[in-house]
Design a protein around this motif. Structure first.
Motif, PDB file in Angstrom:
ATOM      1  N   GLY A 177       0.794  -1.226   0.000  1.00 30.80           N
ATOM      2  CA  GLY A 177       0.000   0.000   0.000  1.00 30.80           C
ATOM      3  C   GLY A 177       0.821   1.268   0.000  1.00 30.80           C
ATOM      4  O   GLY A 177       0.375   2.298   0.510  1.00 30.80           O
ATOM      5  N   GLU A 178       2.058   1.218  -0.495  1.00 29.04           N
ATOM      6  CA  GLU A 178       2.953   2.358  -0.663  1.00 29.04           C
ATOM      7  C   GLU A 178       3.553   2.887   0.633  1.00 29.04           C
ATOM      8  O   GLU A 178       4.697   3.321   0.660  1.00 29.04           O
ATOM      9  N   LYS A 179       2.811   2.853   1.749  1.00 29.76           N
ATOM     10  CA  LYS A 179       3.290   3.480   2.983  1.00 29.76           C
ATOM     11  C   LYS A 179       3.416   2.514   4.162  1.00 29.76           C
ATOM     12  O   LYS A 179       3.811   2.914   5.252  1.00 29.76           O
ATOM     13  N   HIS A 180       3.055   1.251   3.968  1.00 31.46           N
ATOM     14  CA  HIS A 180       3.048   0.303   5.080  1.00 31.46           C
ATOM     15  C   HIS A 180       4.096  -0.786   4.861  1.00 31.46           C
ATOM     16  O   HIS A 180       4.500  -1.066   3.731  1.00 31.46           O
ATOM     17  N   LEU A 181       4.528  -1.407   5.952  1.00 34.02           N
ATOM     18  CA  LEU A 181       5.472  -2.519   5.888  1.00 34.02           C
ATOM     19  C   LEU A 181       4.821  -3.777   6.424  1.00 34.02           C
ATOM     20  O   LEU A 181       4.209  -3.755   7.503  1.00 34.02           O
ATOM     21  N   LYS A 182       4.954  -4.853   5.691  1.00 32.11           N
ATOM     22  CA  LYS A 182       4.484  -6.170   6.115  1.00 32.11           C
ATOM     23  C   LYS A 182       5.717  -7.023   6.384  1.00 32.11           C
ATOM     24  O   LYS A 182       6.599  -7.145   5.529  1.00 32.11           O
ATOM     25  N   LEU A 183       5.797  -7.603   7.594  1.00 34.12           N
ATOM     26  CA  LEU A 183       6.980  -8.350   7.990  1.00 34.12           C
ATOM     27  C   LEU A 183       6.618  -9.745   8.473  1.00 34.12           C
ATOM     28  O   LEU A 183       5.493  -9.984   8.945  1.00 34.12           O
ATOM     29  N   GLY A 190      12.484 -19.973  20.936  1.00 33.70           N
ATOM     30  CA  GLY A 190      11.472 -20.873  20.406  1.00 33.70           C
ATOM     31  C   GLY A 190      11.386 -20.832  18.904  1.00 33.70           C
ATOM     32  O   GLY A 190      10.988 -21.789  18.265  1.00 33.70           O
ATOM     33  N   GLY A 191      11.766 -19.699  18.320  1.00 32.05           N
ATOM     34  CA  GLY A 191      11.840 -19.611  16.880  1.00 32.05           C
ATOM     35  C   GLY A 191      10.519 -19.510  16.156  1.00 32.05           C
ATOM     36  O   GLY A 191      10.462 -19.644  14.936  1.00 32.05           O
ATOM     37  N   ARG A 192       9.409 -19.244  16.875  1.00 35.19           N
ATOM     38  CA  ARG A 192       8.105 -19.125  16.222  1.00 35.19           C
ATOM     39  C   ARG A 192       8.084 -17.940  15.269  1.00 35.19           C
ATOM     40  O   ARG A 192       8.682 -16.887  15.549  1.00 35.19           O
ATOM     41  N   MET A 193       7.403 -18.084  14.138  1.00 33.87           N
ATOM     42  CA  MET A 193       7.261 -16.998  13.161  1.00 33.87           C
ATOM     43  C   MET A 193       5.934 -16.281  13.390  1.00 33.87           C
ATOM     44  O   MET A 193       4.891 -16.923  13.535  1.00 33.87           O
ATOM     45  N   VAL A 194       5.996 -14.957  13.402  1.00 32.70           N
ATOM     46  CA  VAL A 194       4.798 -14.152  13.609  1.00 32.70           C
ATOM     47  C   VAL A 194       4.775 -13.030  12.574  1.00 32.70           C
ATOM     48  O   VAL A 194       5.802 -12.411  12.289  1.00 32.70           O
ATOM     49  N   ASP A 195       3.596 -12.771  12.026  1.00 32.31           N
ATOM     50  CA  ASP A 195       3.425 -11.653  11.102  1.00 32.31           C
ATOM     51  C   ASP A 195       3.466 -10.333  11.862  1.00 32.31           C
ATOM     52  O   ASP A 195       3.003 -10.243  13.010  1.00 32.31           O
ATOM     53  N   VAL A 239       4.612   4.296   7.366  1.00 33.91           N
ATOM     54  CA  VAL A 239       6.045   4.387   7.627  1.00 33.91           C
ATOM     55  C   VAL A 239       6.658   5.434   6.701  1.00 33.91           C
ATOM     56  O   VAL A 239       6.471   5.382   5.483  1.00 33.91           O
ATOM     57  N   ASP A 240       7.404   6.380   7.271  1.00 26.37           N
ATOM     58  CA  ASP A 240       8.135   7.328   6.444  1.00 26.37           C
ATOM     59  C   ASP A 240       9.259   6.581   5.736  1.00 26.37           C
ATOM     60  O   ASP A 240      10.018   5.839   6.364  1.00 26.37           O
ATOM     61  N   GLN A 241       9.374   6.748   4.429  1.00 24.80           N
ATOM     62  CA  GLN A 241      10.396   6.108   3.606  1.00 24.80           C
ATOM     63  C   GLN A 241      10.446   4.593   3.871  1.00 24.80           C
ATOM     64  O   GLN A 241      11.465   4.048   4.317  1.00 24.80           O
ATOM     65  N   PRO A 242       9.355   3.885   3.619  1.00 25.05           N
ATOM     66  CA  PRO A 242       9.297   2.458   3.959  1.00 25.05           C
ATOM     67  C   PRO A 242      10.377   1.619   3.278  1.00 25.05           C
ATOM     68  O   PRO A 242      10.855   0.630   3.859  1.00 25.05           O
ATOM     69  N   HIS A 243      10.806   1.993   2.058  1.00 27.54           N
ATOM     70  CA  HIS A 243      11.809   1.185   1.356  1.00 27.54           C
ATOM     71  C   HIS A 243      13.161   1.199   2.067  1.00 27.54           C
ATOM     72  O   HIS A 243      13.986   0.299   1.859  1.00 27.54           O
ATOM     73  N   ALA A 244      13.389   2.203   2.918  1.00 23.40           N
ATOM     74  CA  ALA A 244      14.660   2.274   3.635  1.00 23.40           C
ATOM     75  C   ALA A 244      14.821   1.134   4.642  1.00 23.40           C
ATOM     76  O   ALA A 244      15.934   0.854   5.091  1.00 23.40           O
ATOM     77  N   ARG A 272       1.281  -5.519  15.802  1.00 21.57           N
ATOM     78  CA  ARG A 272       1.026  -4.195  15.238  1.00 21.57           C
ATOM     79  C   ARG A 272       2.149  -3.280  15.727  1.00 21.57           C
ATOM     80  O   ARG A 272       2.178  -2.870  16.887  1.00 21.57           O
ATOM     81  N   ILE A 273       3.059  -2.945  14.848  1.00 23.66           N
ATOM     82  CA  ILE A 273       4.298  -2.275  15.231  1.00 23.66           C
ATOM     83  C   ILE A 273       4.082  -0.766  15.350  1.00 23.66           C
ATOM     84  O   ILE A 273       3.623  -0.111  14.414  1.00 23.66           O
ATOM     85  N   GLU A 274       4.419  -0.222  16.517  1.00 20.11           N
ATOM     86  CA  GLU A 274       4.271   1.211  16.770  1.00 20.11           C
ATOM     87  C   GLU A 274       5.592   1.963  16.578  1.00 20.11           C
ATOM     88  O   GLU A 274       5.595   3.161  16.316  1.00 20.11           O
ATOM     89  N   TYR A 275       6.710   1.238  16.729  1.00 17.91           N
ATOM     90  CA  TYR A 275       8.017   1.889  16.625  1.00 17.91           C
ATOM     91  C   TYR A 275       9.051   0.819  16.337  1.00 17.91           C
ATOM     92  O   TYR A 275       8.940  -0.313  16.816  1.00 17.91           O
TER      93      TYR A 275
END
Length: 580
Positions: free
Chosen positions: A515-521, A528-533, A539-544, A571-574
């Motif tokens: 969506g141009e401005k958001h990051l999905k990780l 434990g090594g569990r994977m979480v979305d 995000v300012d300058q998300p590609h950085a 849900r990442i705040e910082y």
């Protein structure tokens, strides 16, 4: 919520002395509640039976007597509302409730902020008088309307005031005033929003009408049907979610989730992409409220009120679609104003540097009067300082909207300046965290200096670090849907009762821009090594951030709903790059 690239420190909340007496709760929830100074089971009770009596509000007896007489005699009652979401919901609650009580003639009037400004002014009384009301009842305004009340009474119109804003040294000469912040008021919650005050007036009025036998001829209404409106207005006005407000918001959310909410609220949520069946307080604050507020910011809040009053979903959806369009327009205006403000800050001379400013005033002749409150809030969040944004008003007047930080009571700051420099401010009013004011354009520079000096005196002893307050690390076993749902249901969370925030370091498995401005990780949980979305919005300058291998995060445990599938996500705040 906006993601901030500004460097922040993450401070972990210290638990108060003693232990929480909250048996039968999971350890995670015990820790969260204890950190919020909530220690007894009674404080967790969100049933309506726990609401304090409406008769504890001073002025309620006079208010109920006036309204009872108006209803019995079939008098014309005109509601004068504020032009924000609290005012709109207050208006809808008053209108719907009084009609249910059998009031023969109830109408409303909401001032256009660009023509008449805030409150019951003499100018809006002149407009109101054309409808020949027998009485005016204000909702979410009126406590500072000295001249407006005087004008109404001179015209032979009774005035009843319901408000929650802090009163000044002089009260208007109204026929009745209900406001929990009046001196000597015994009501235990000083944090009621305007809509909460109006709801309490209806509670007391229903009790009085019941005693008088009125409901032998009229069906007694269920006021619980209005609680979704109460919840929306309370969350939208960002008042502290003390025990009383948590009850009101929780009960309103229950109605929305059960499909018993107003069509207008359902339409606002759905057009924002939220599922009413799983609505939480943040959905009201960040999805429904901005769309409702957009009407008052850019056009006329009557559009928002009509959406809330809609009795069928089709008409509500049409109005909600228009509100959504206005909100998109508001976002575009806000983005440009924010860029203007940041450019302005970057050009300040070293002696005026924003790091040294205690309180900051910003003005641009091109700024939109309806959006300056949001702008002040955005800049305040970046700088962690009280901020006032100004825009042109009528003639040579400027309109200002102030936003503050915890520990600096912004309305008191303005009151102190006004007392020390009579005539400098044309008008002002508000809360601890937000206020509005007007002044002559020629006084802006002088006011800016005085504001900085006055705020500096209020900052003594405050921690001004740009900090996030975390509940610590989350154990690996808690990264699950069950824990996310537990925290979601443990609220409602909001101002003064913050949603749990956790922090920690995570390995990045995948990272992409959406969506141009958001990051999905995709993140790997330590131990434990569990994977979480994870998702980071706006995000300012998300590609950085692409290519980062390890991040330190402040995040909330959230439930992601997609095509009826519910999964846990962060849900990442910082975030910080650990390699930087």
């Amino acid at each position: 919520m906006l993601y901030h690239p500004v460097k922040k420190s993450i401070l972990r909340r210290a638990l108060p002395d003693g232990s929480a007496q909250l048996p039968d709760l999971p350890p995670l929830l015990q820790r969260i509640y204890h950190a919020r100074r909530l220690v007894s089971p009674e404080e967790l009770d969100r049933t309506l039976a726990r609401l304090p009596s409406p008769w504890l509000l001073s002025g309620m007896e006079a208010m109920v007597e006036q309204l009872s007489e108006i209803i019995r005699e079939g008098r014309h009652l005109l509601i004068v509302a504020d032009f924000d979401a609290d005012g709109a919901t207050s208006c809808a609650v008053g209108l719907l409730g009084l009609r249910e009580f059998g009031a023969a003639k109830v109408s409303y009037l909401v001032p256009n902020r660009f023509e008449y400004g805030y409150g019951l002014t003499p100018e809006i009384v002149e407009v109101a008088a054309r409808q020949n009301p027998d009485a005016i009842i204000t909702v979410d305004n009126g406590i500072a309307s000295i001249e407006g009340v005087r004008a109404a009474r001179a015209a032979g119109i009774r005035v009843l005031i319901t408000d929650h804003h802090l009163p000044g040294s002089q009260l208007p000469e109204a026929d009745a005033i209900v406001n929990p912040n009046l001196a000597g008021d015994r009501f235990p919650s000083k944090a009621l929003a305007g809509v909460g005050v109006m709801f309490y007036v209806l509670m007391a009025l229903r009790a009085r009408l019941r005693e008088s036998g009125w409901f032998a001829r009229h069906a007694e209404p269920n006021l619980g049907q209005l609680l979704d409106l109460v919840a929306l207005g309370t969350v939208a006005d960002v008042v502290a979610l003390d025990h009383v407000n948590r009850i009101l918001v929780h009960q309103g959310l229950q109605r929305i989730r059960a499909g018993q909410g107003r069509p207008g609220i359902q339409a606002l949520l759905e057009i924002a992409g939220r599922n009413p069946k799983s609505t939480v307080a943040s959905d009201l604050g960040f999805a429904a409220a901005p769309r409702l507020n957009a009407a008052g910011r850019l056009e006329d809040m009557s559009l928002g009120i009509e959406c809330l009053l809609s009795e069928d979903f089709a008409s509500a959806k049409t109005l909600a679609a228009r509100l959504d369009e206005l909100n998109r327009e508001r976002r575009e205006i806000e983005e440009q104003m924010k860029l203007d403000a940041l450019y302005m800050l970057d050009r300040l001379e070293p002696a005026e540097n924003r790091r040294d400013a205690a309180g900051l005033c910003l003005y641009d002749a091109s700024w939109h009067q309806g959006v300056i409150g949001i702008l002040a809030s955005r800049i305040k969040e970046r700088l962690n300082r009280p901020v006032i944004a100004f825009a042109p008003g009528s003639g040579d007047e400027l309109k200002g909207s102030a936003r503050s930080i915890p520990g600096v009571h912004i309305r008191d700051v303005l009151s102190d300046i006004a007392a020390q420099h009579p005539g400098l401010l044309s008008r002002f009013g508000g809360h601890a965290m937000a206020a509005g004011l007007s002044l002559k354009s020629g006084n802006l520079e002088r006011f800016g200096q005085l504001f900085d000096e006055e705020v500096r005196g209020h900052l003594e002893g405050l921690d001004l670090a740009n900090a996030l307050h975390s509940d610590g690390e989350l154990p690996a076993a808690e990264f699950c849907l069950e824990a996310a749902e537990l925290l979601q249901q443990a609220g409602p969370w909001g101002q003064g009762f913050p949603e749990p925030l956790f922090d920690g370091e995570f390995d990045v498995i995948q990272c992409r821009v959406v969506g141009e401005k958001h990051l999905k990780l995709v993140l790997q949980v330590p131990e434990g090594g569990r994977m979480v979305d994870g998702i980071a919005f706006f995000v300012d300058q998300p590609h950085a951030w692409l290519g980062c291998q390890r991040l330190r995060l402040a995040y909330r445990l959230d439930v992601n709903e997609f095509r009826d599938n519910r999964t846990v996500q962060m849900r990442i705040e910082y975030m910080e790059n650990c390699a930087a």
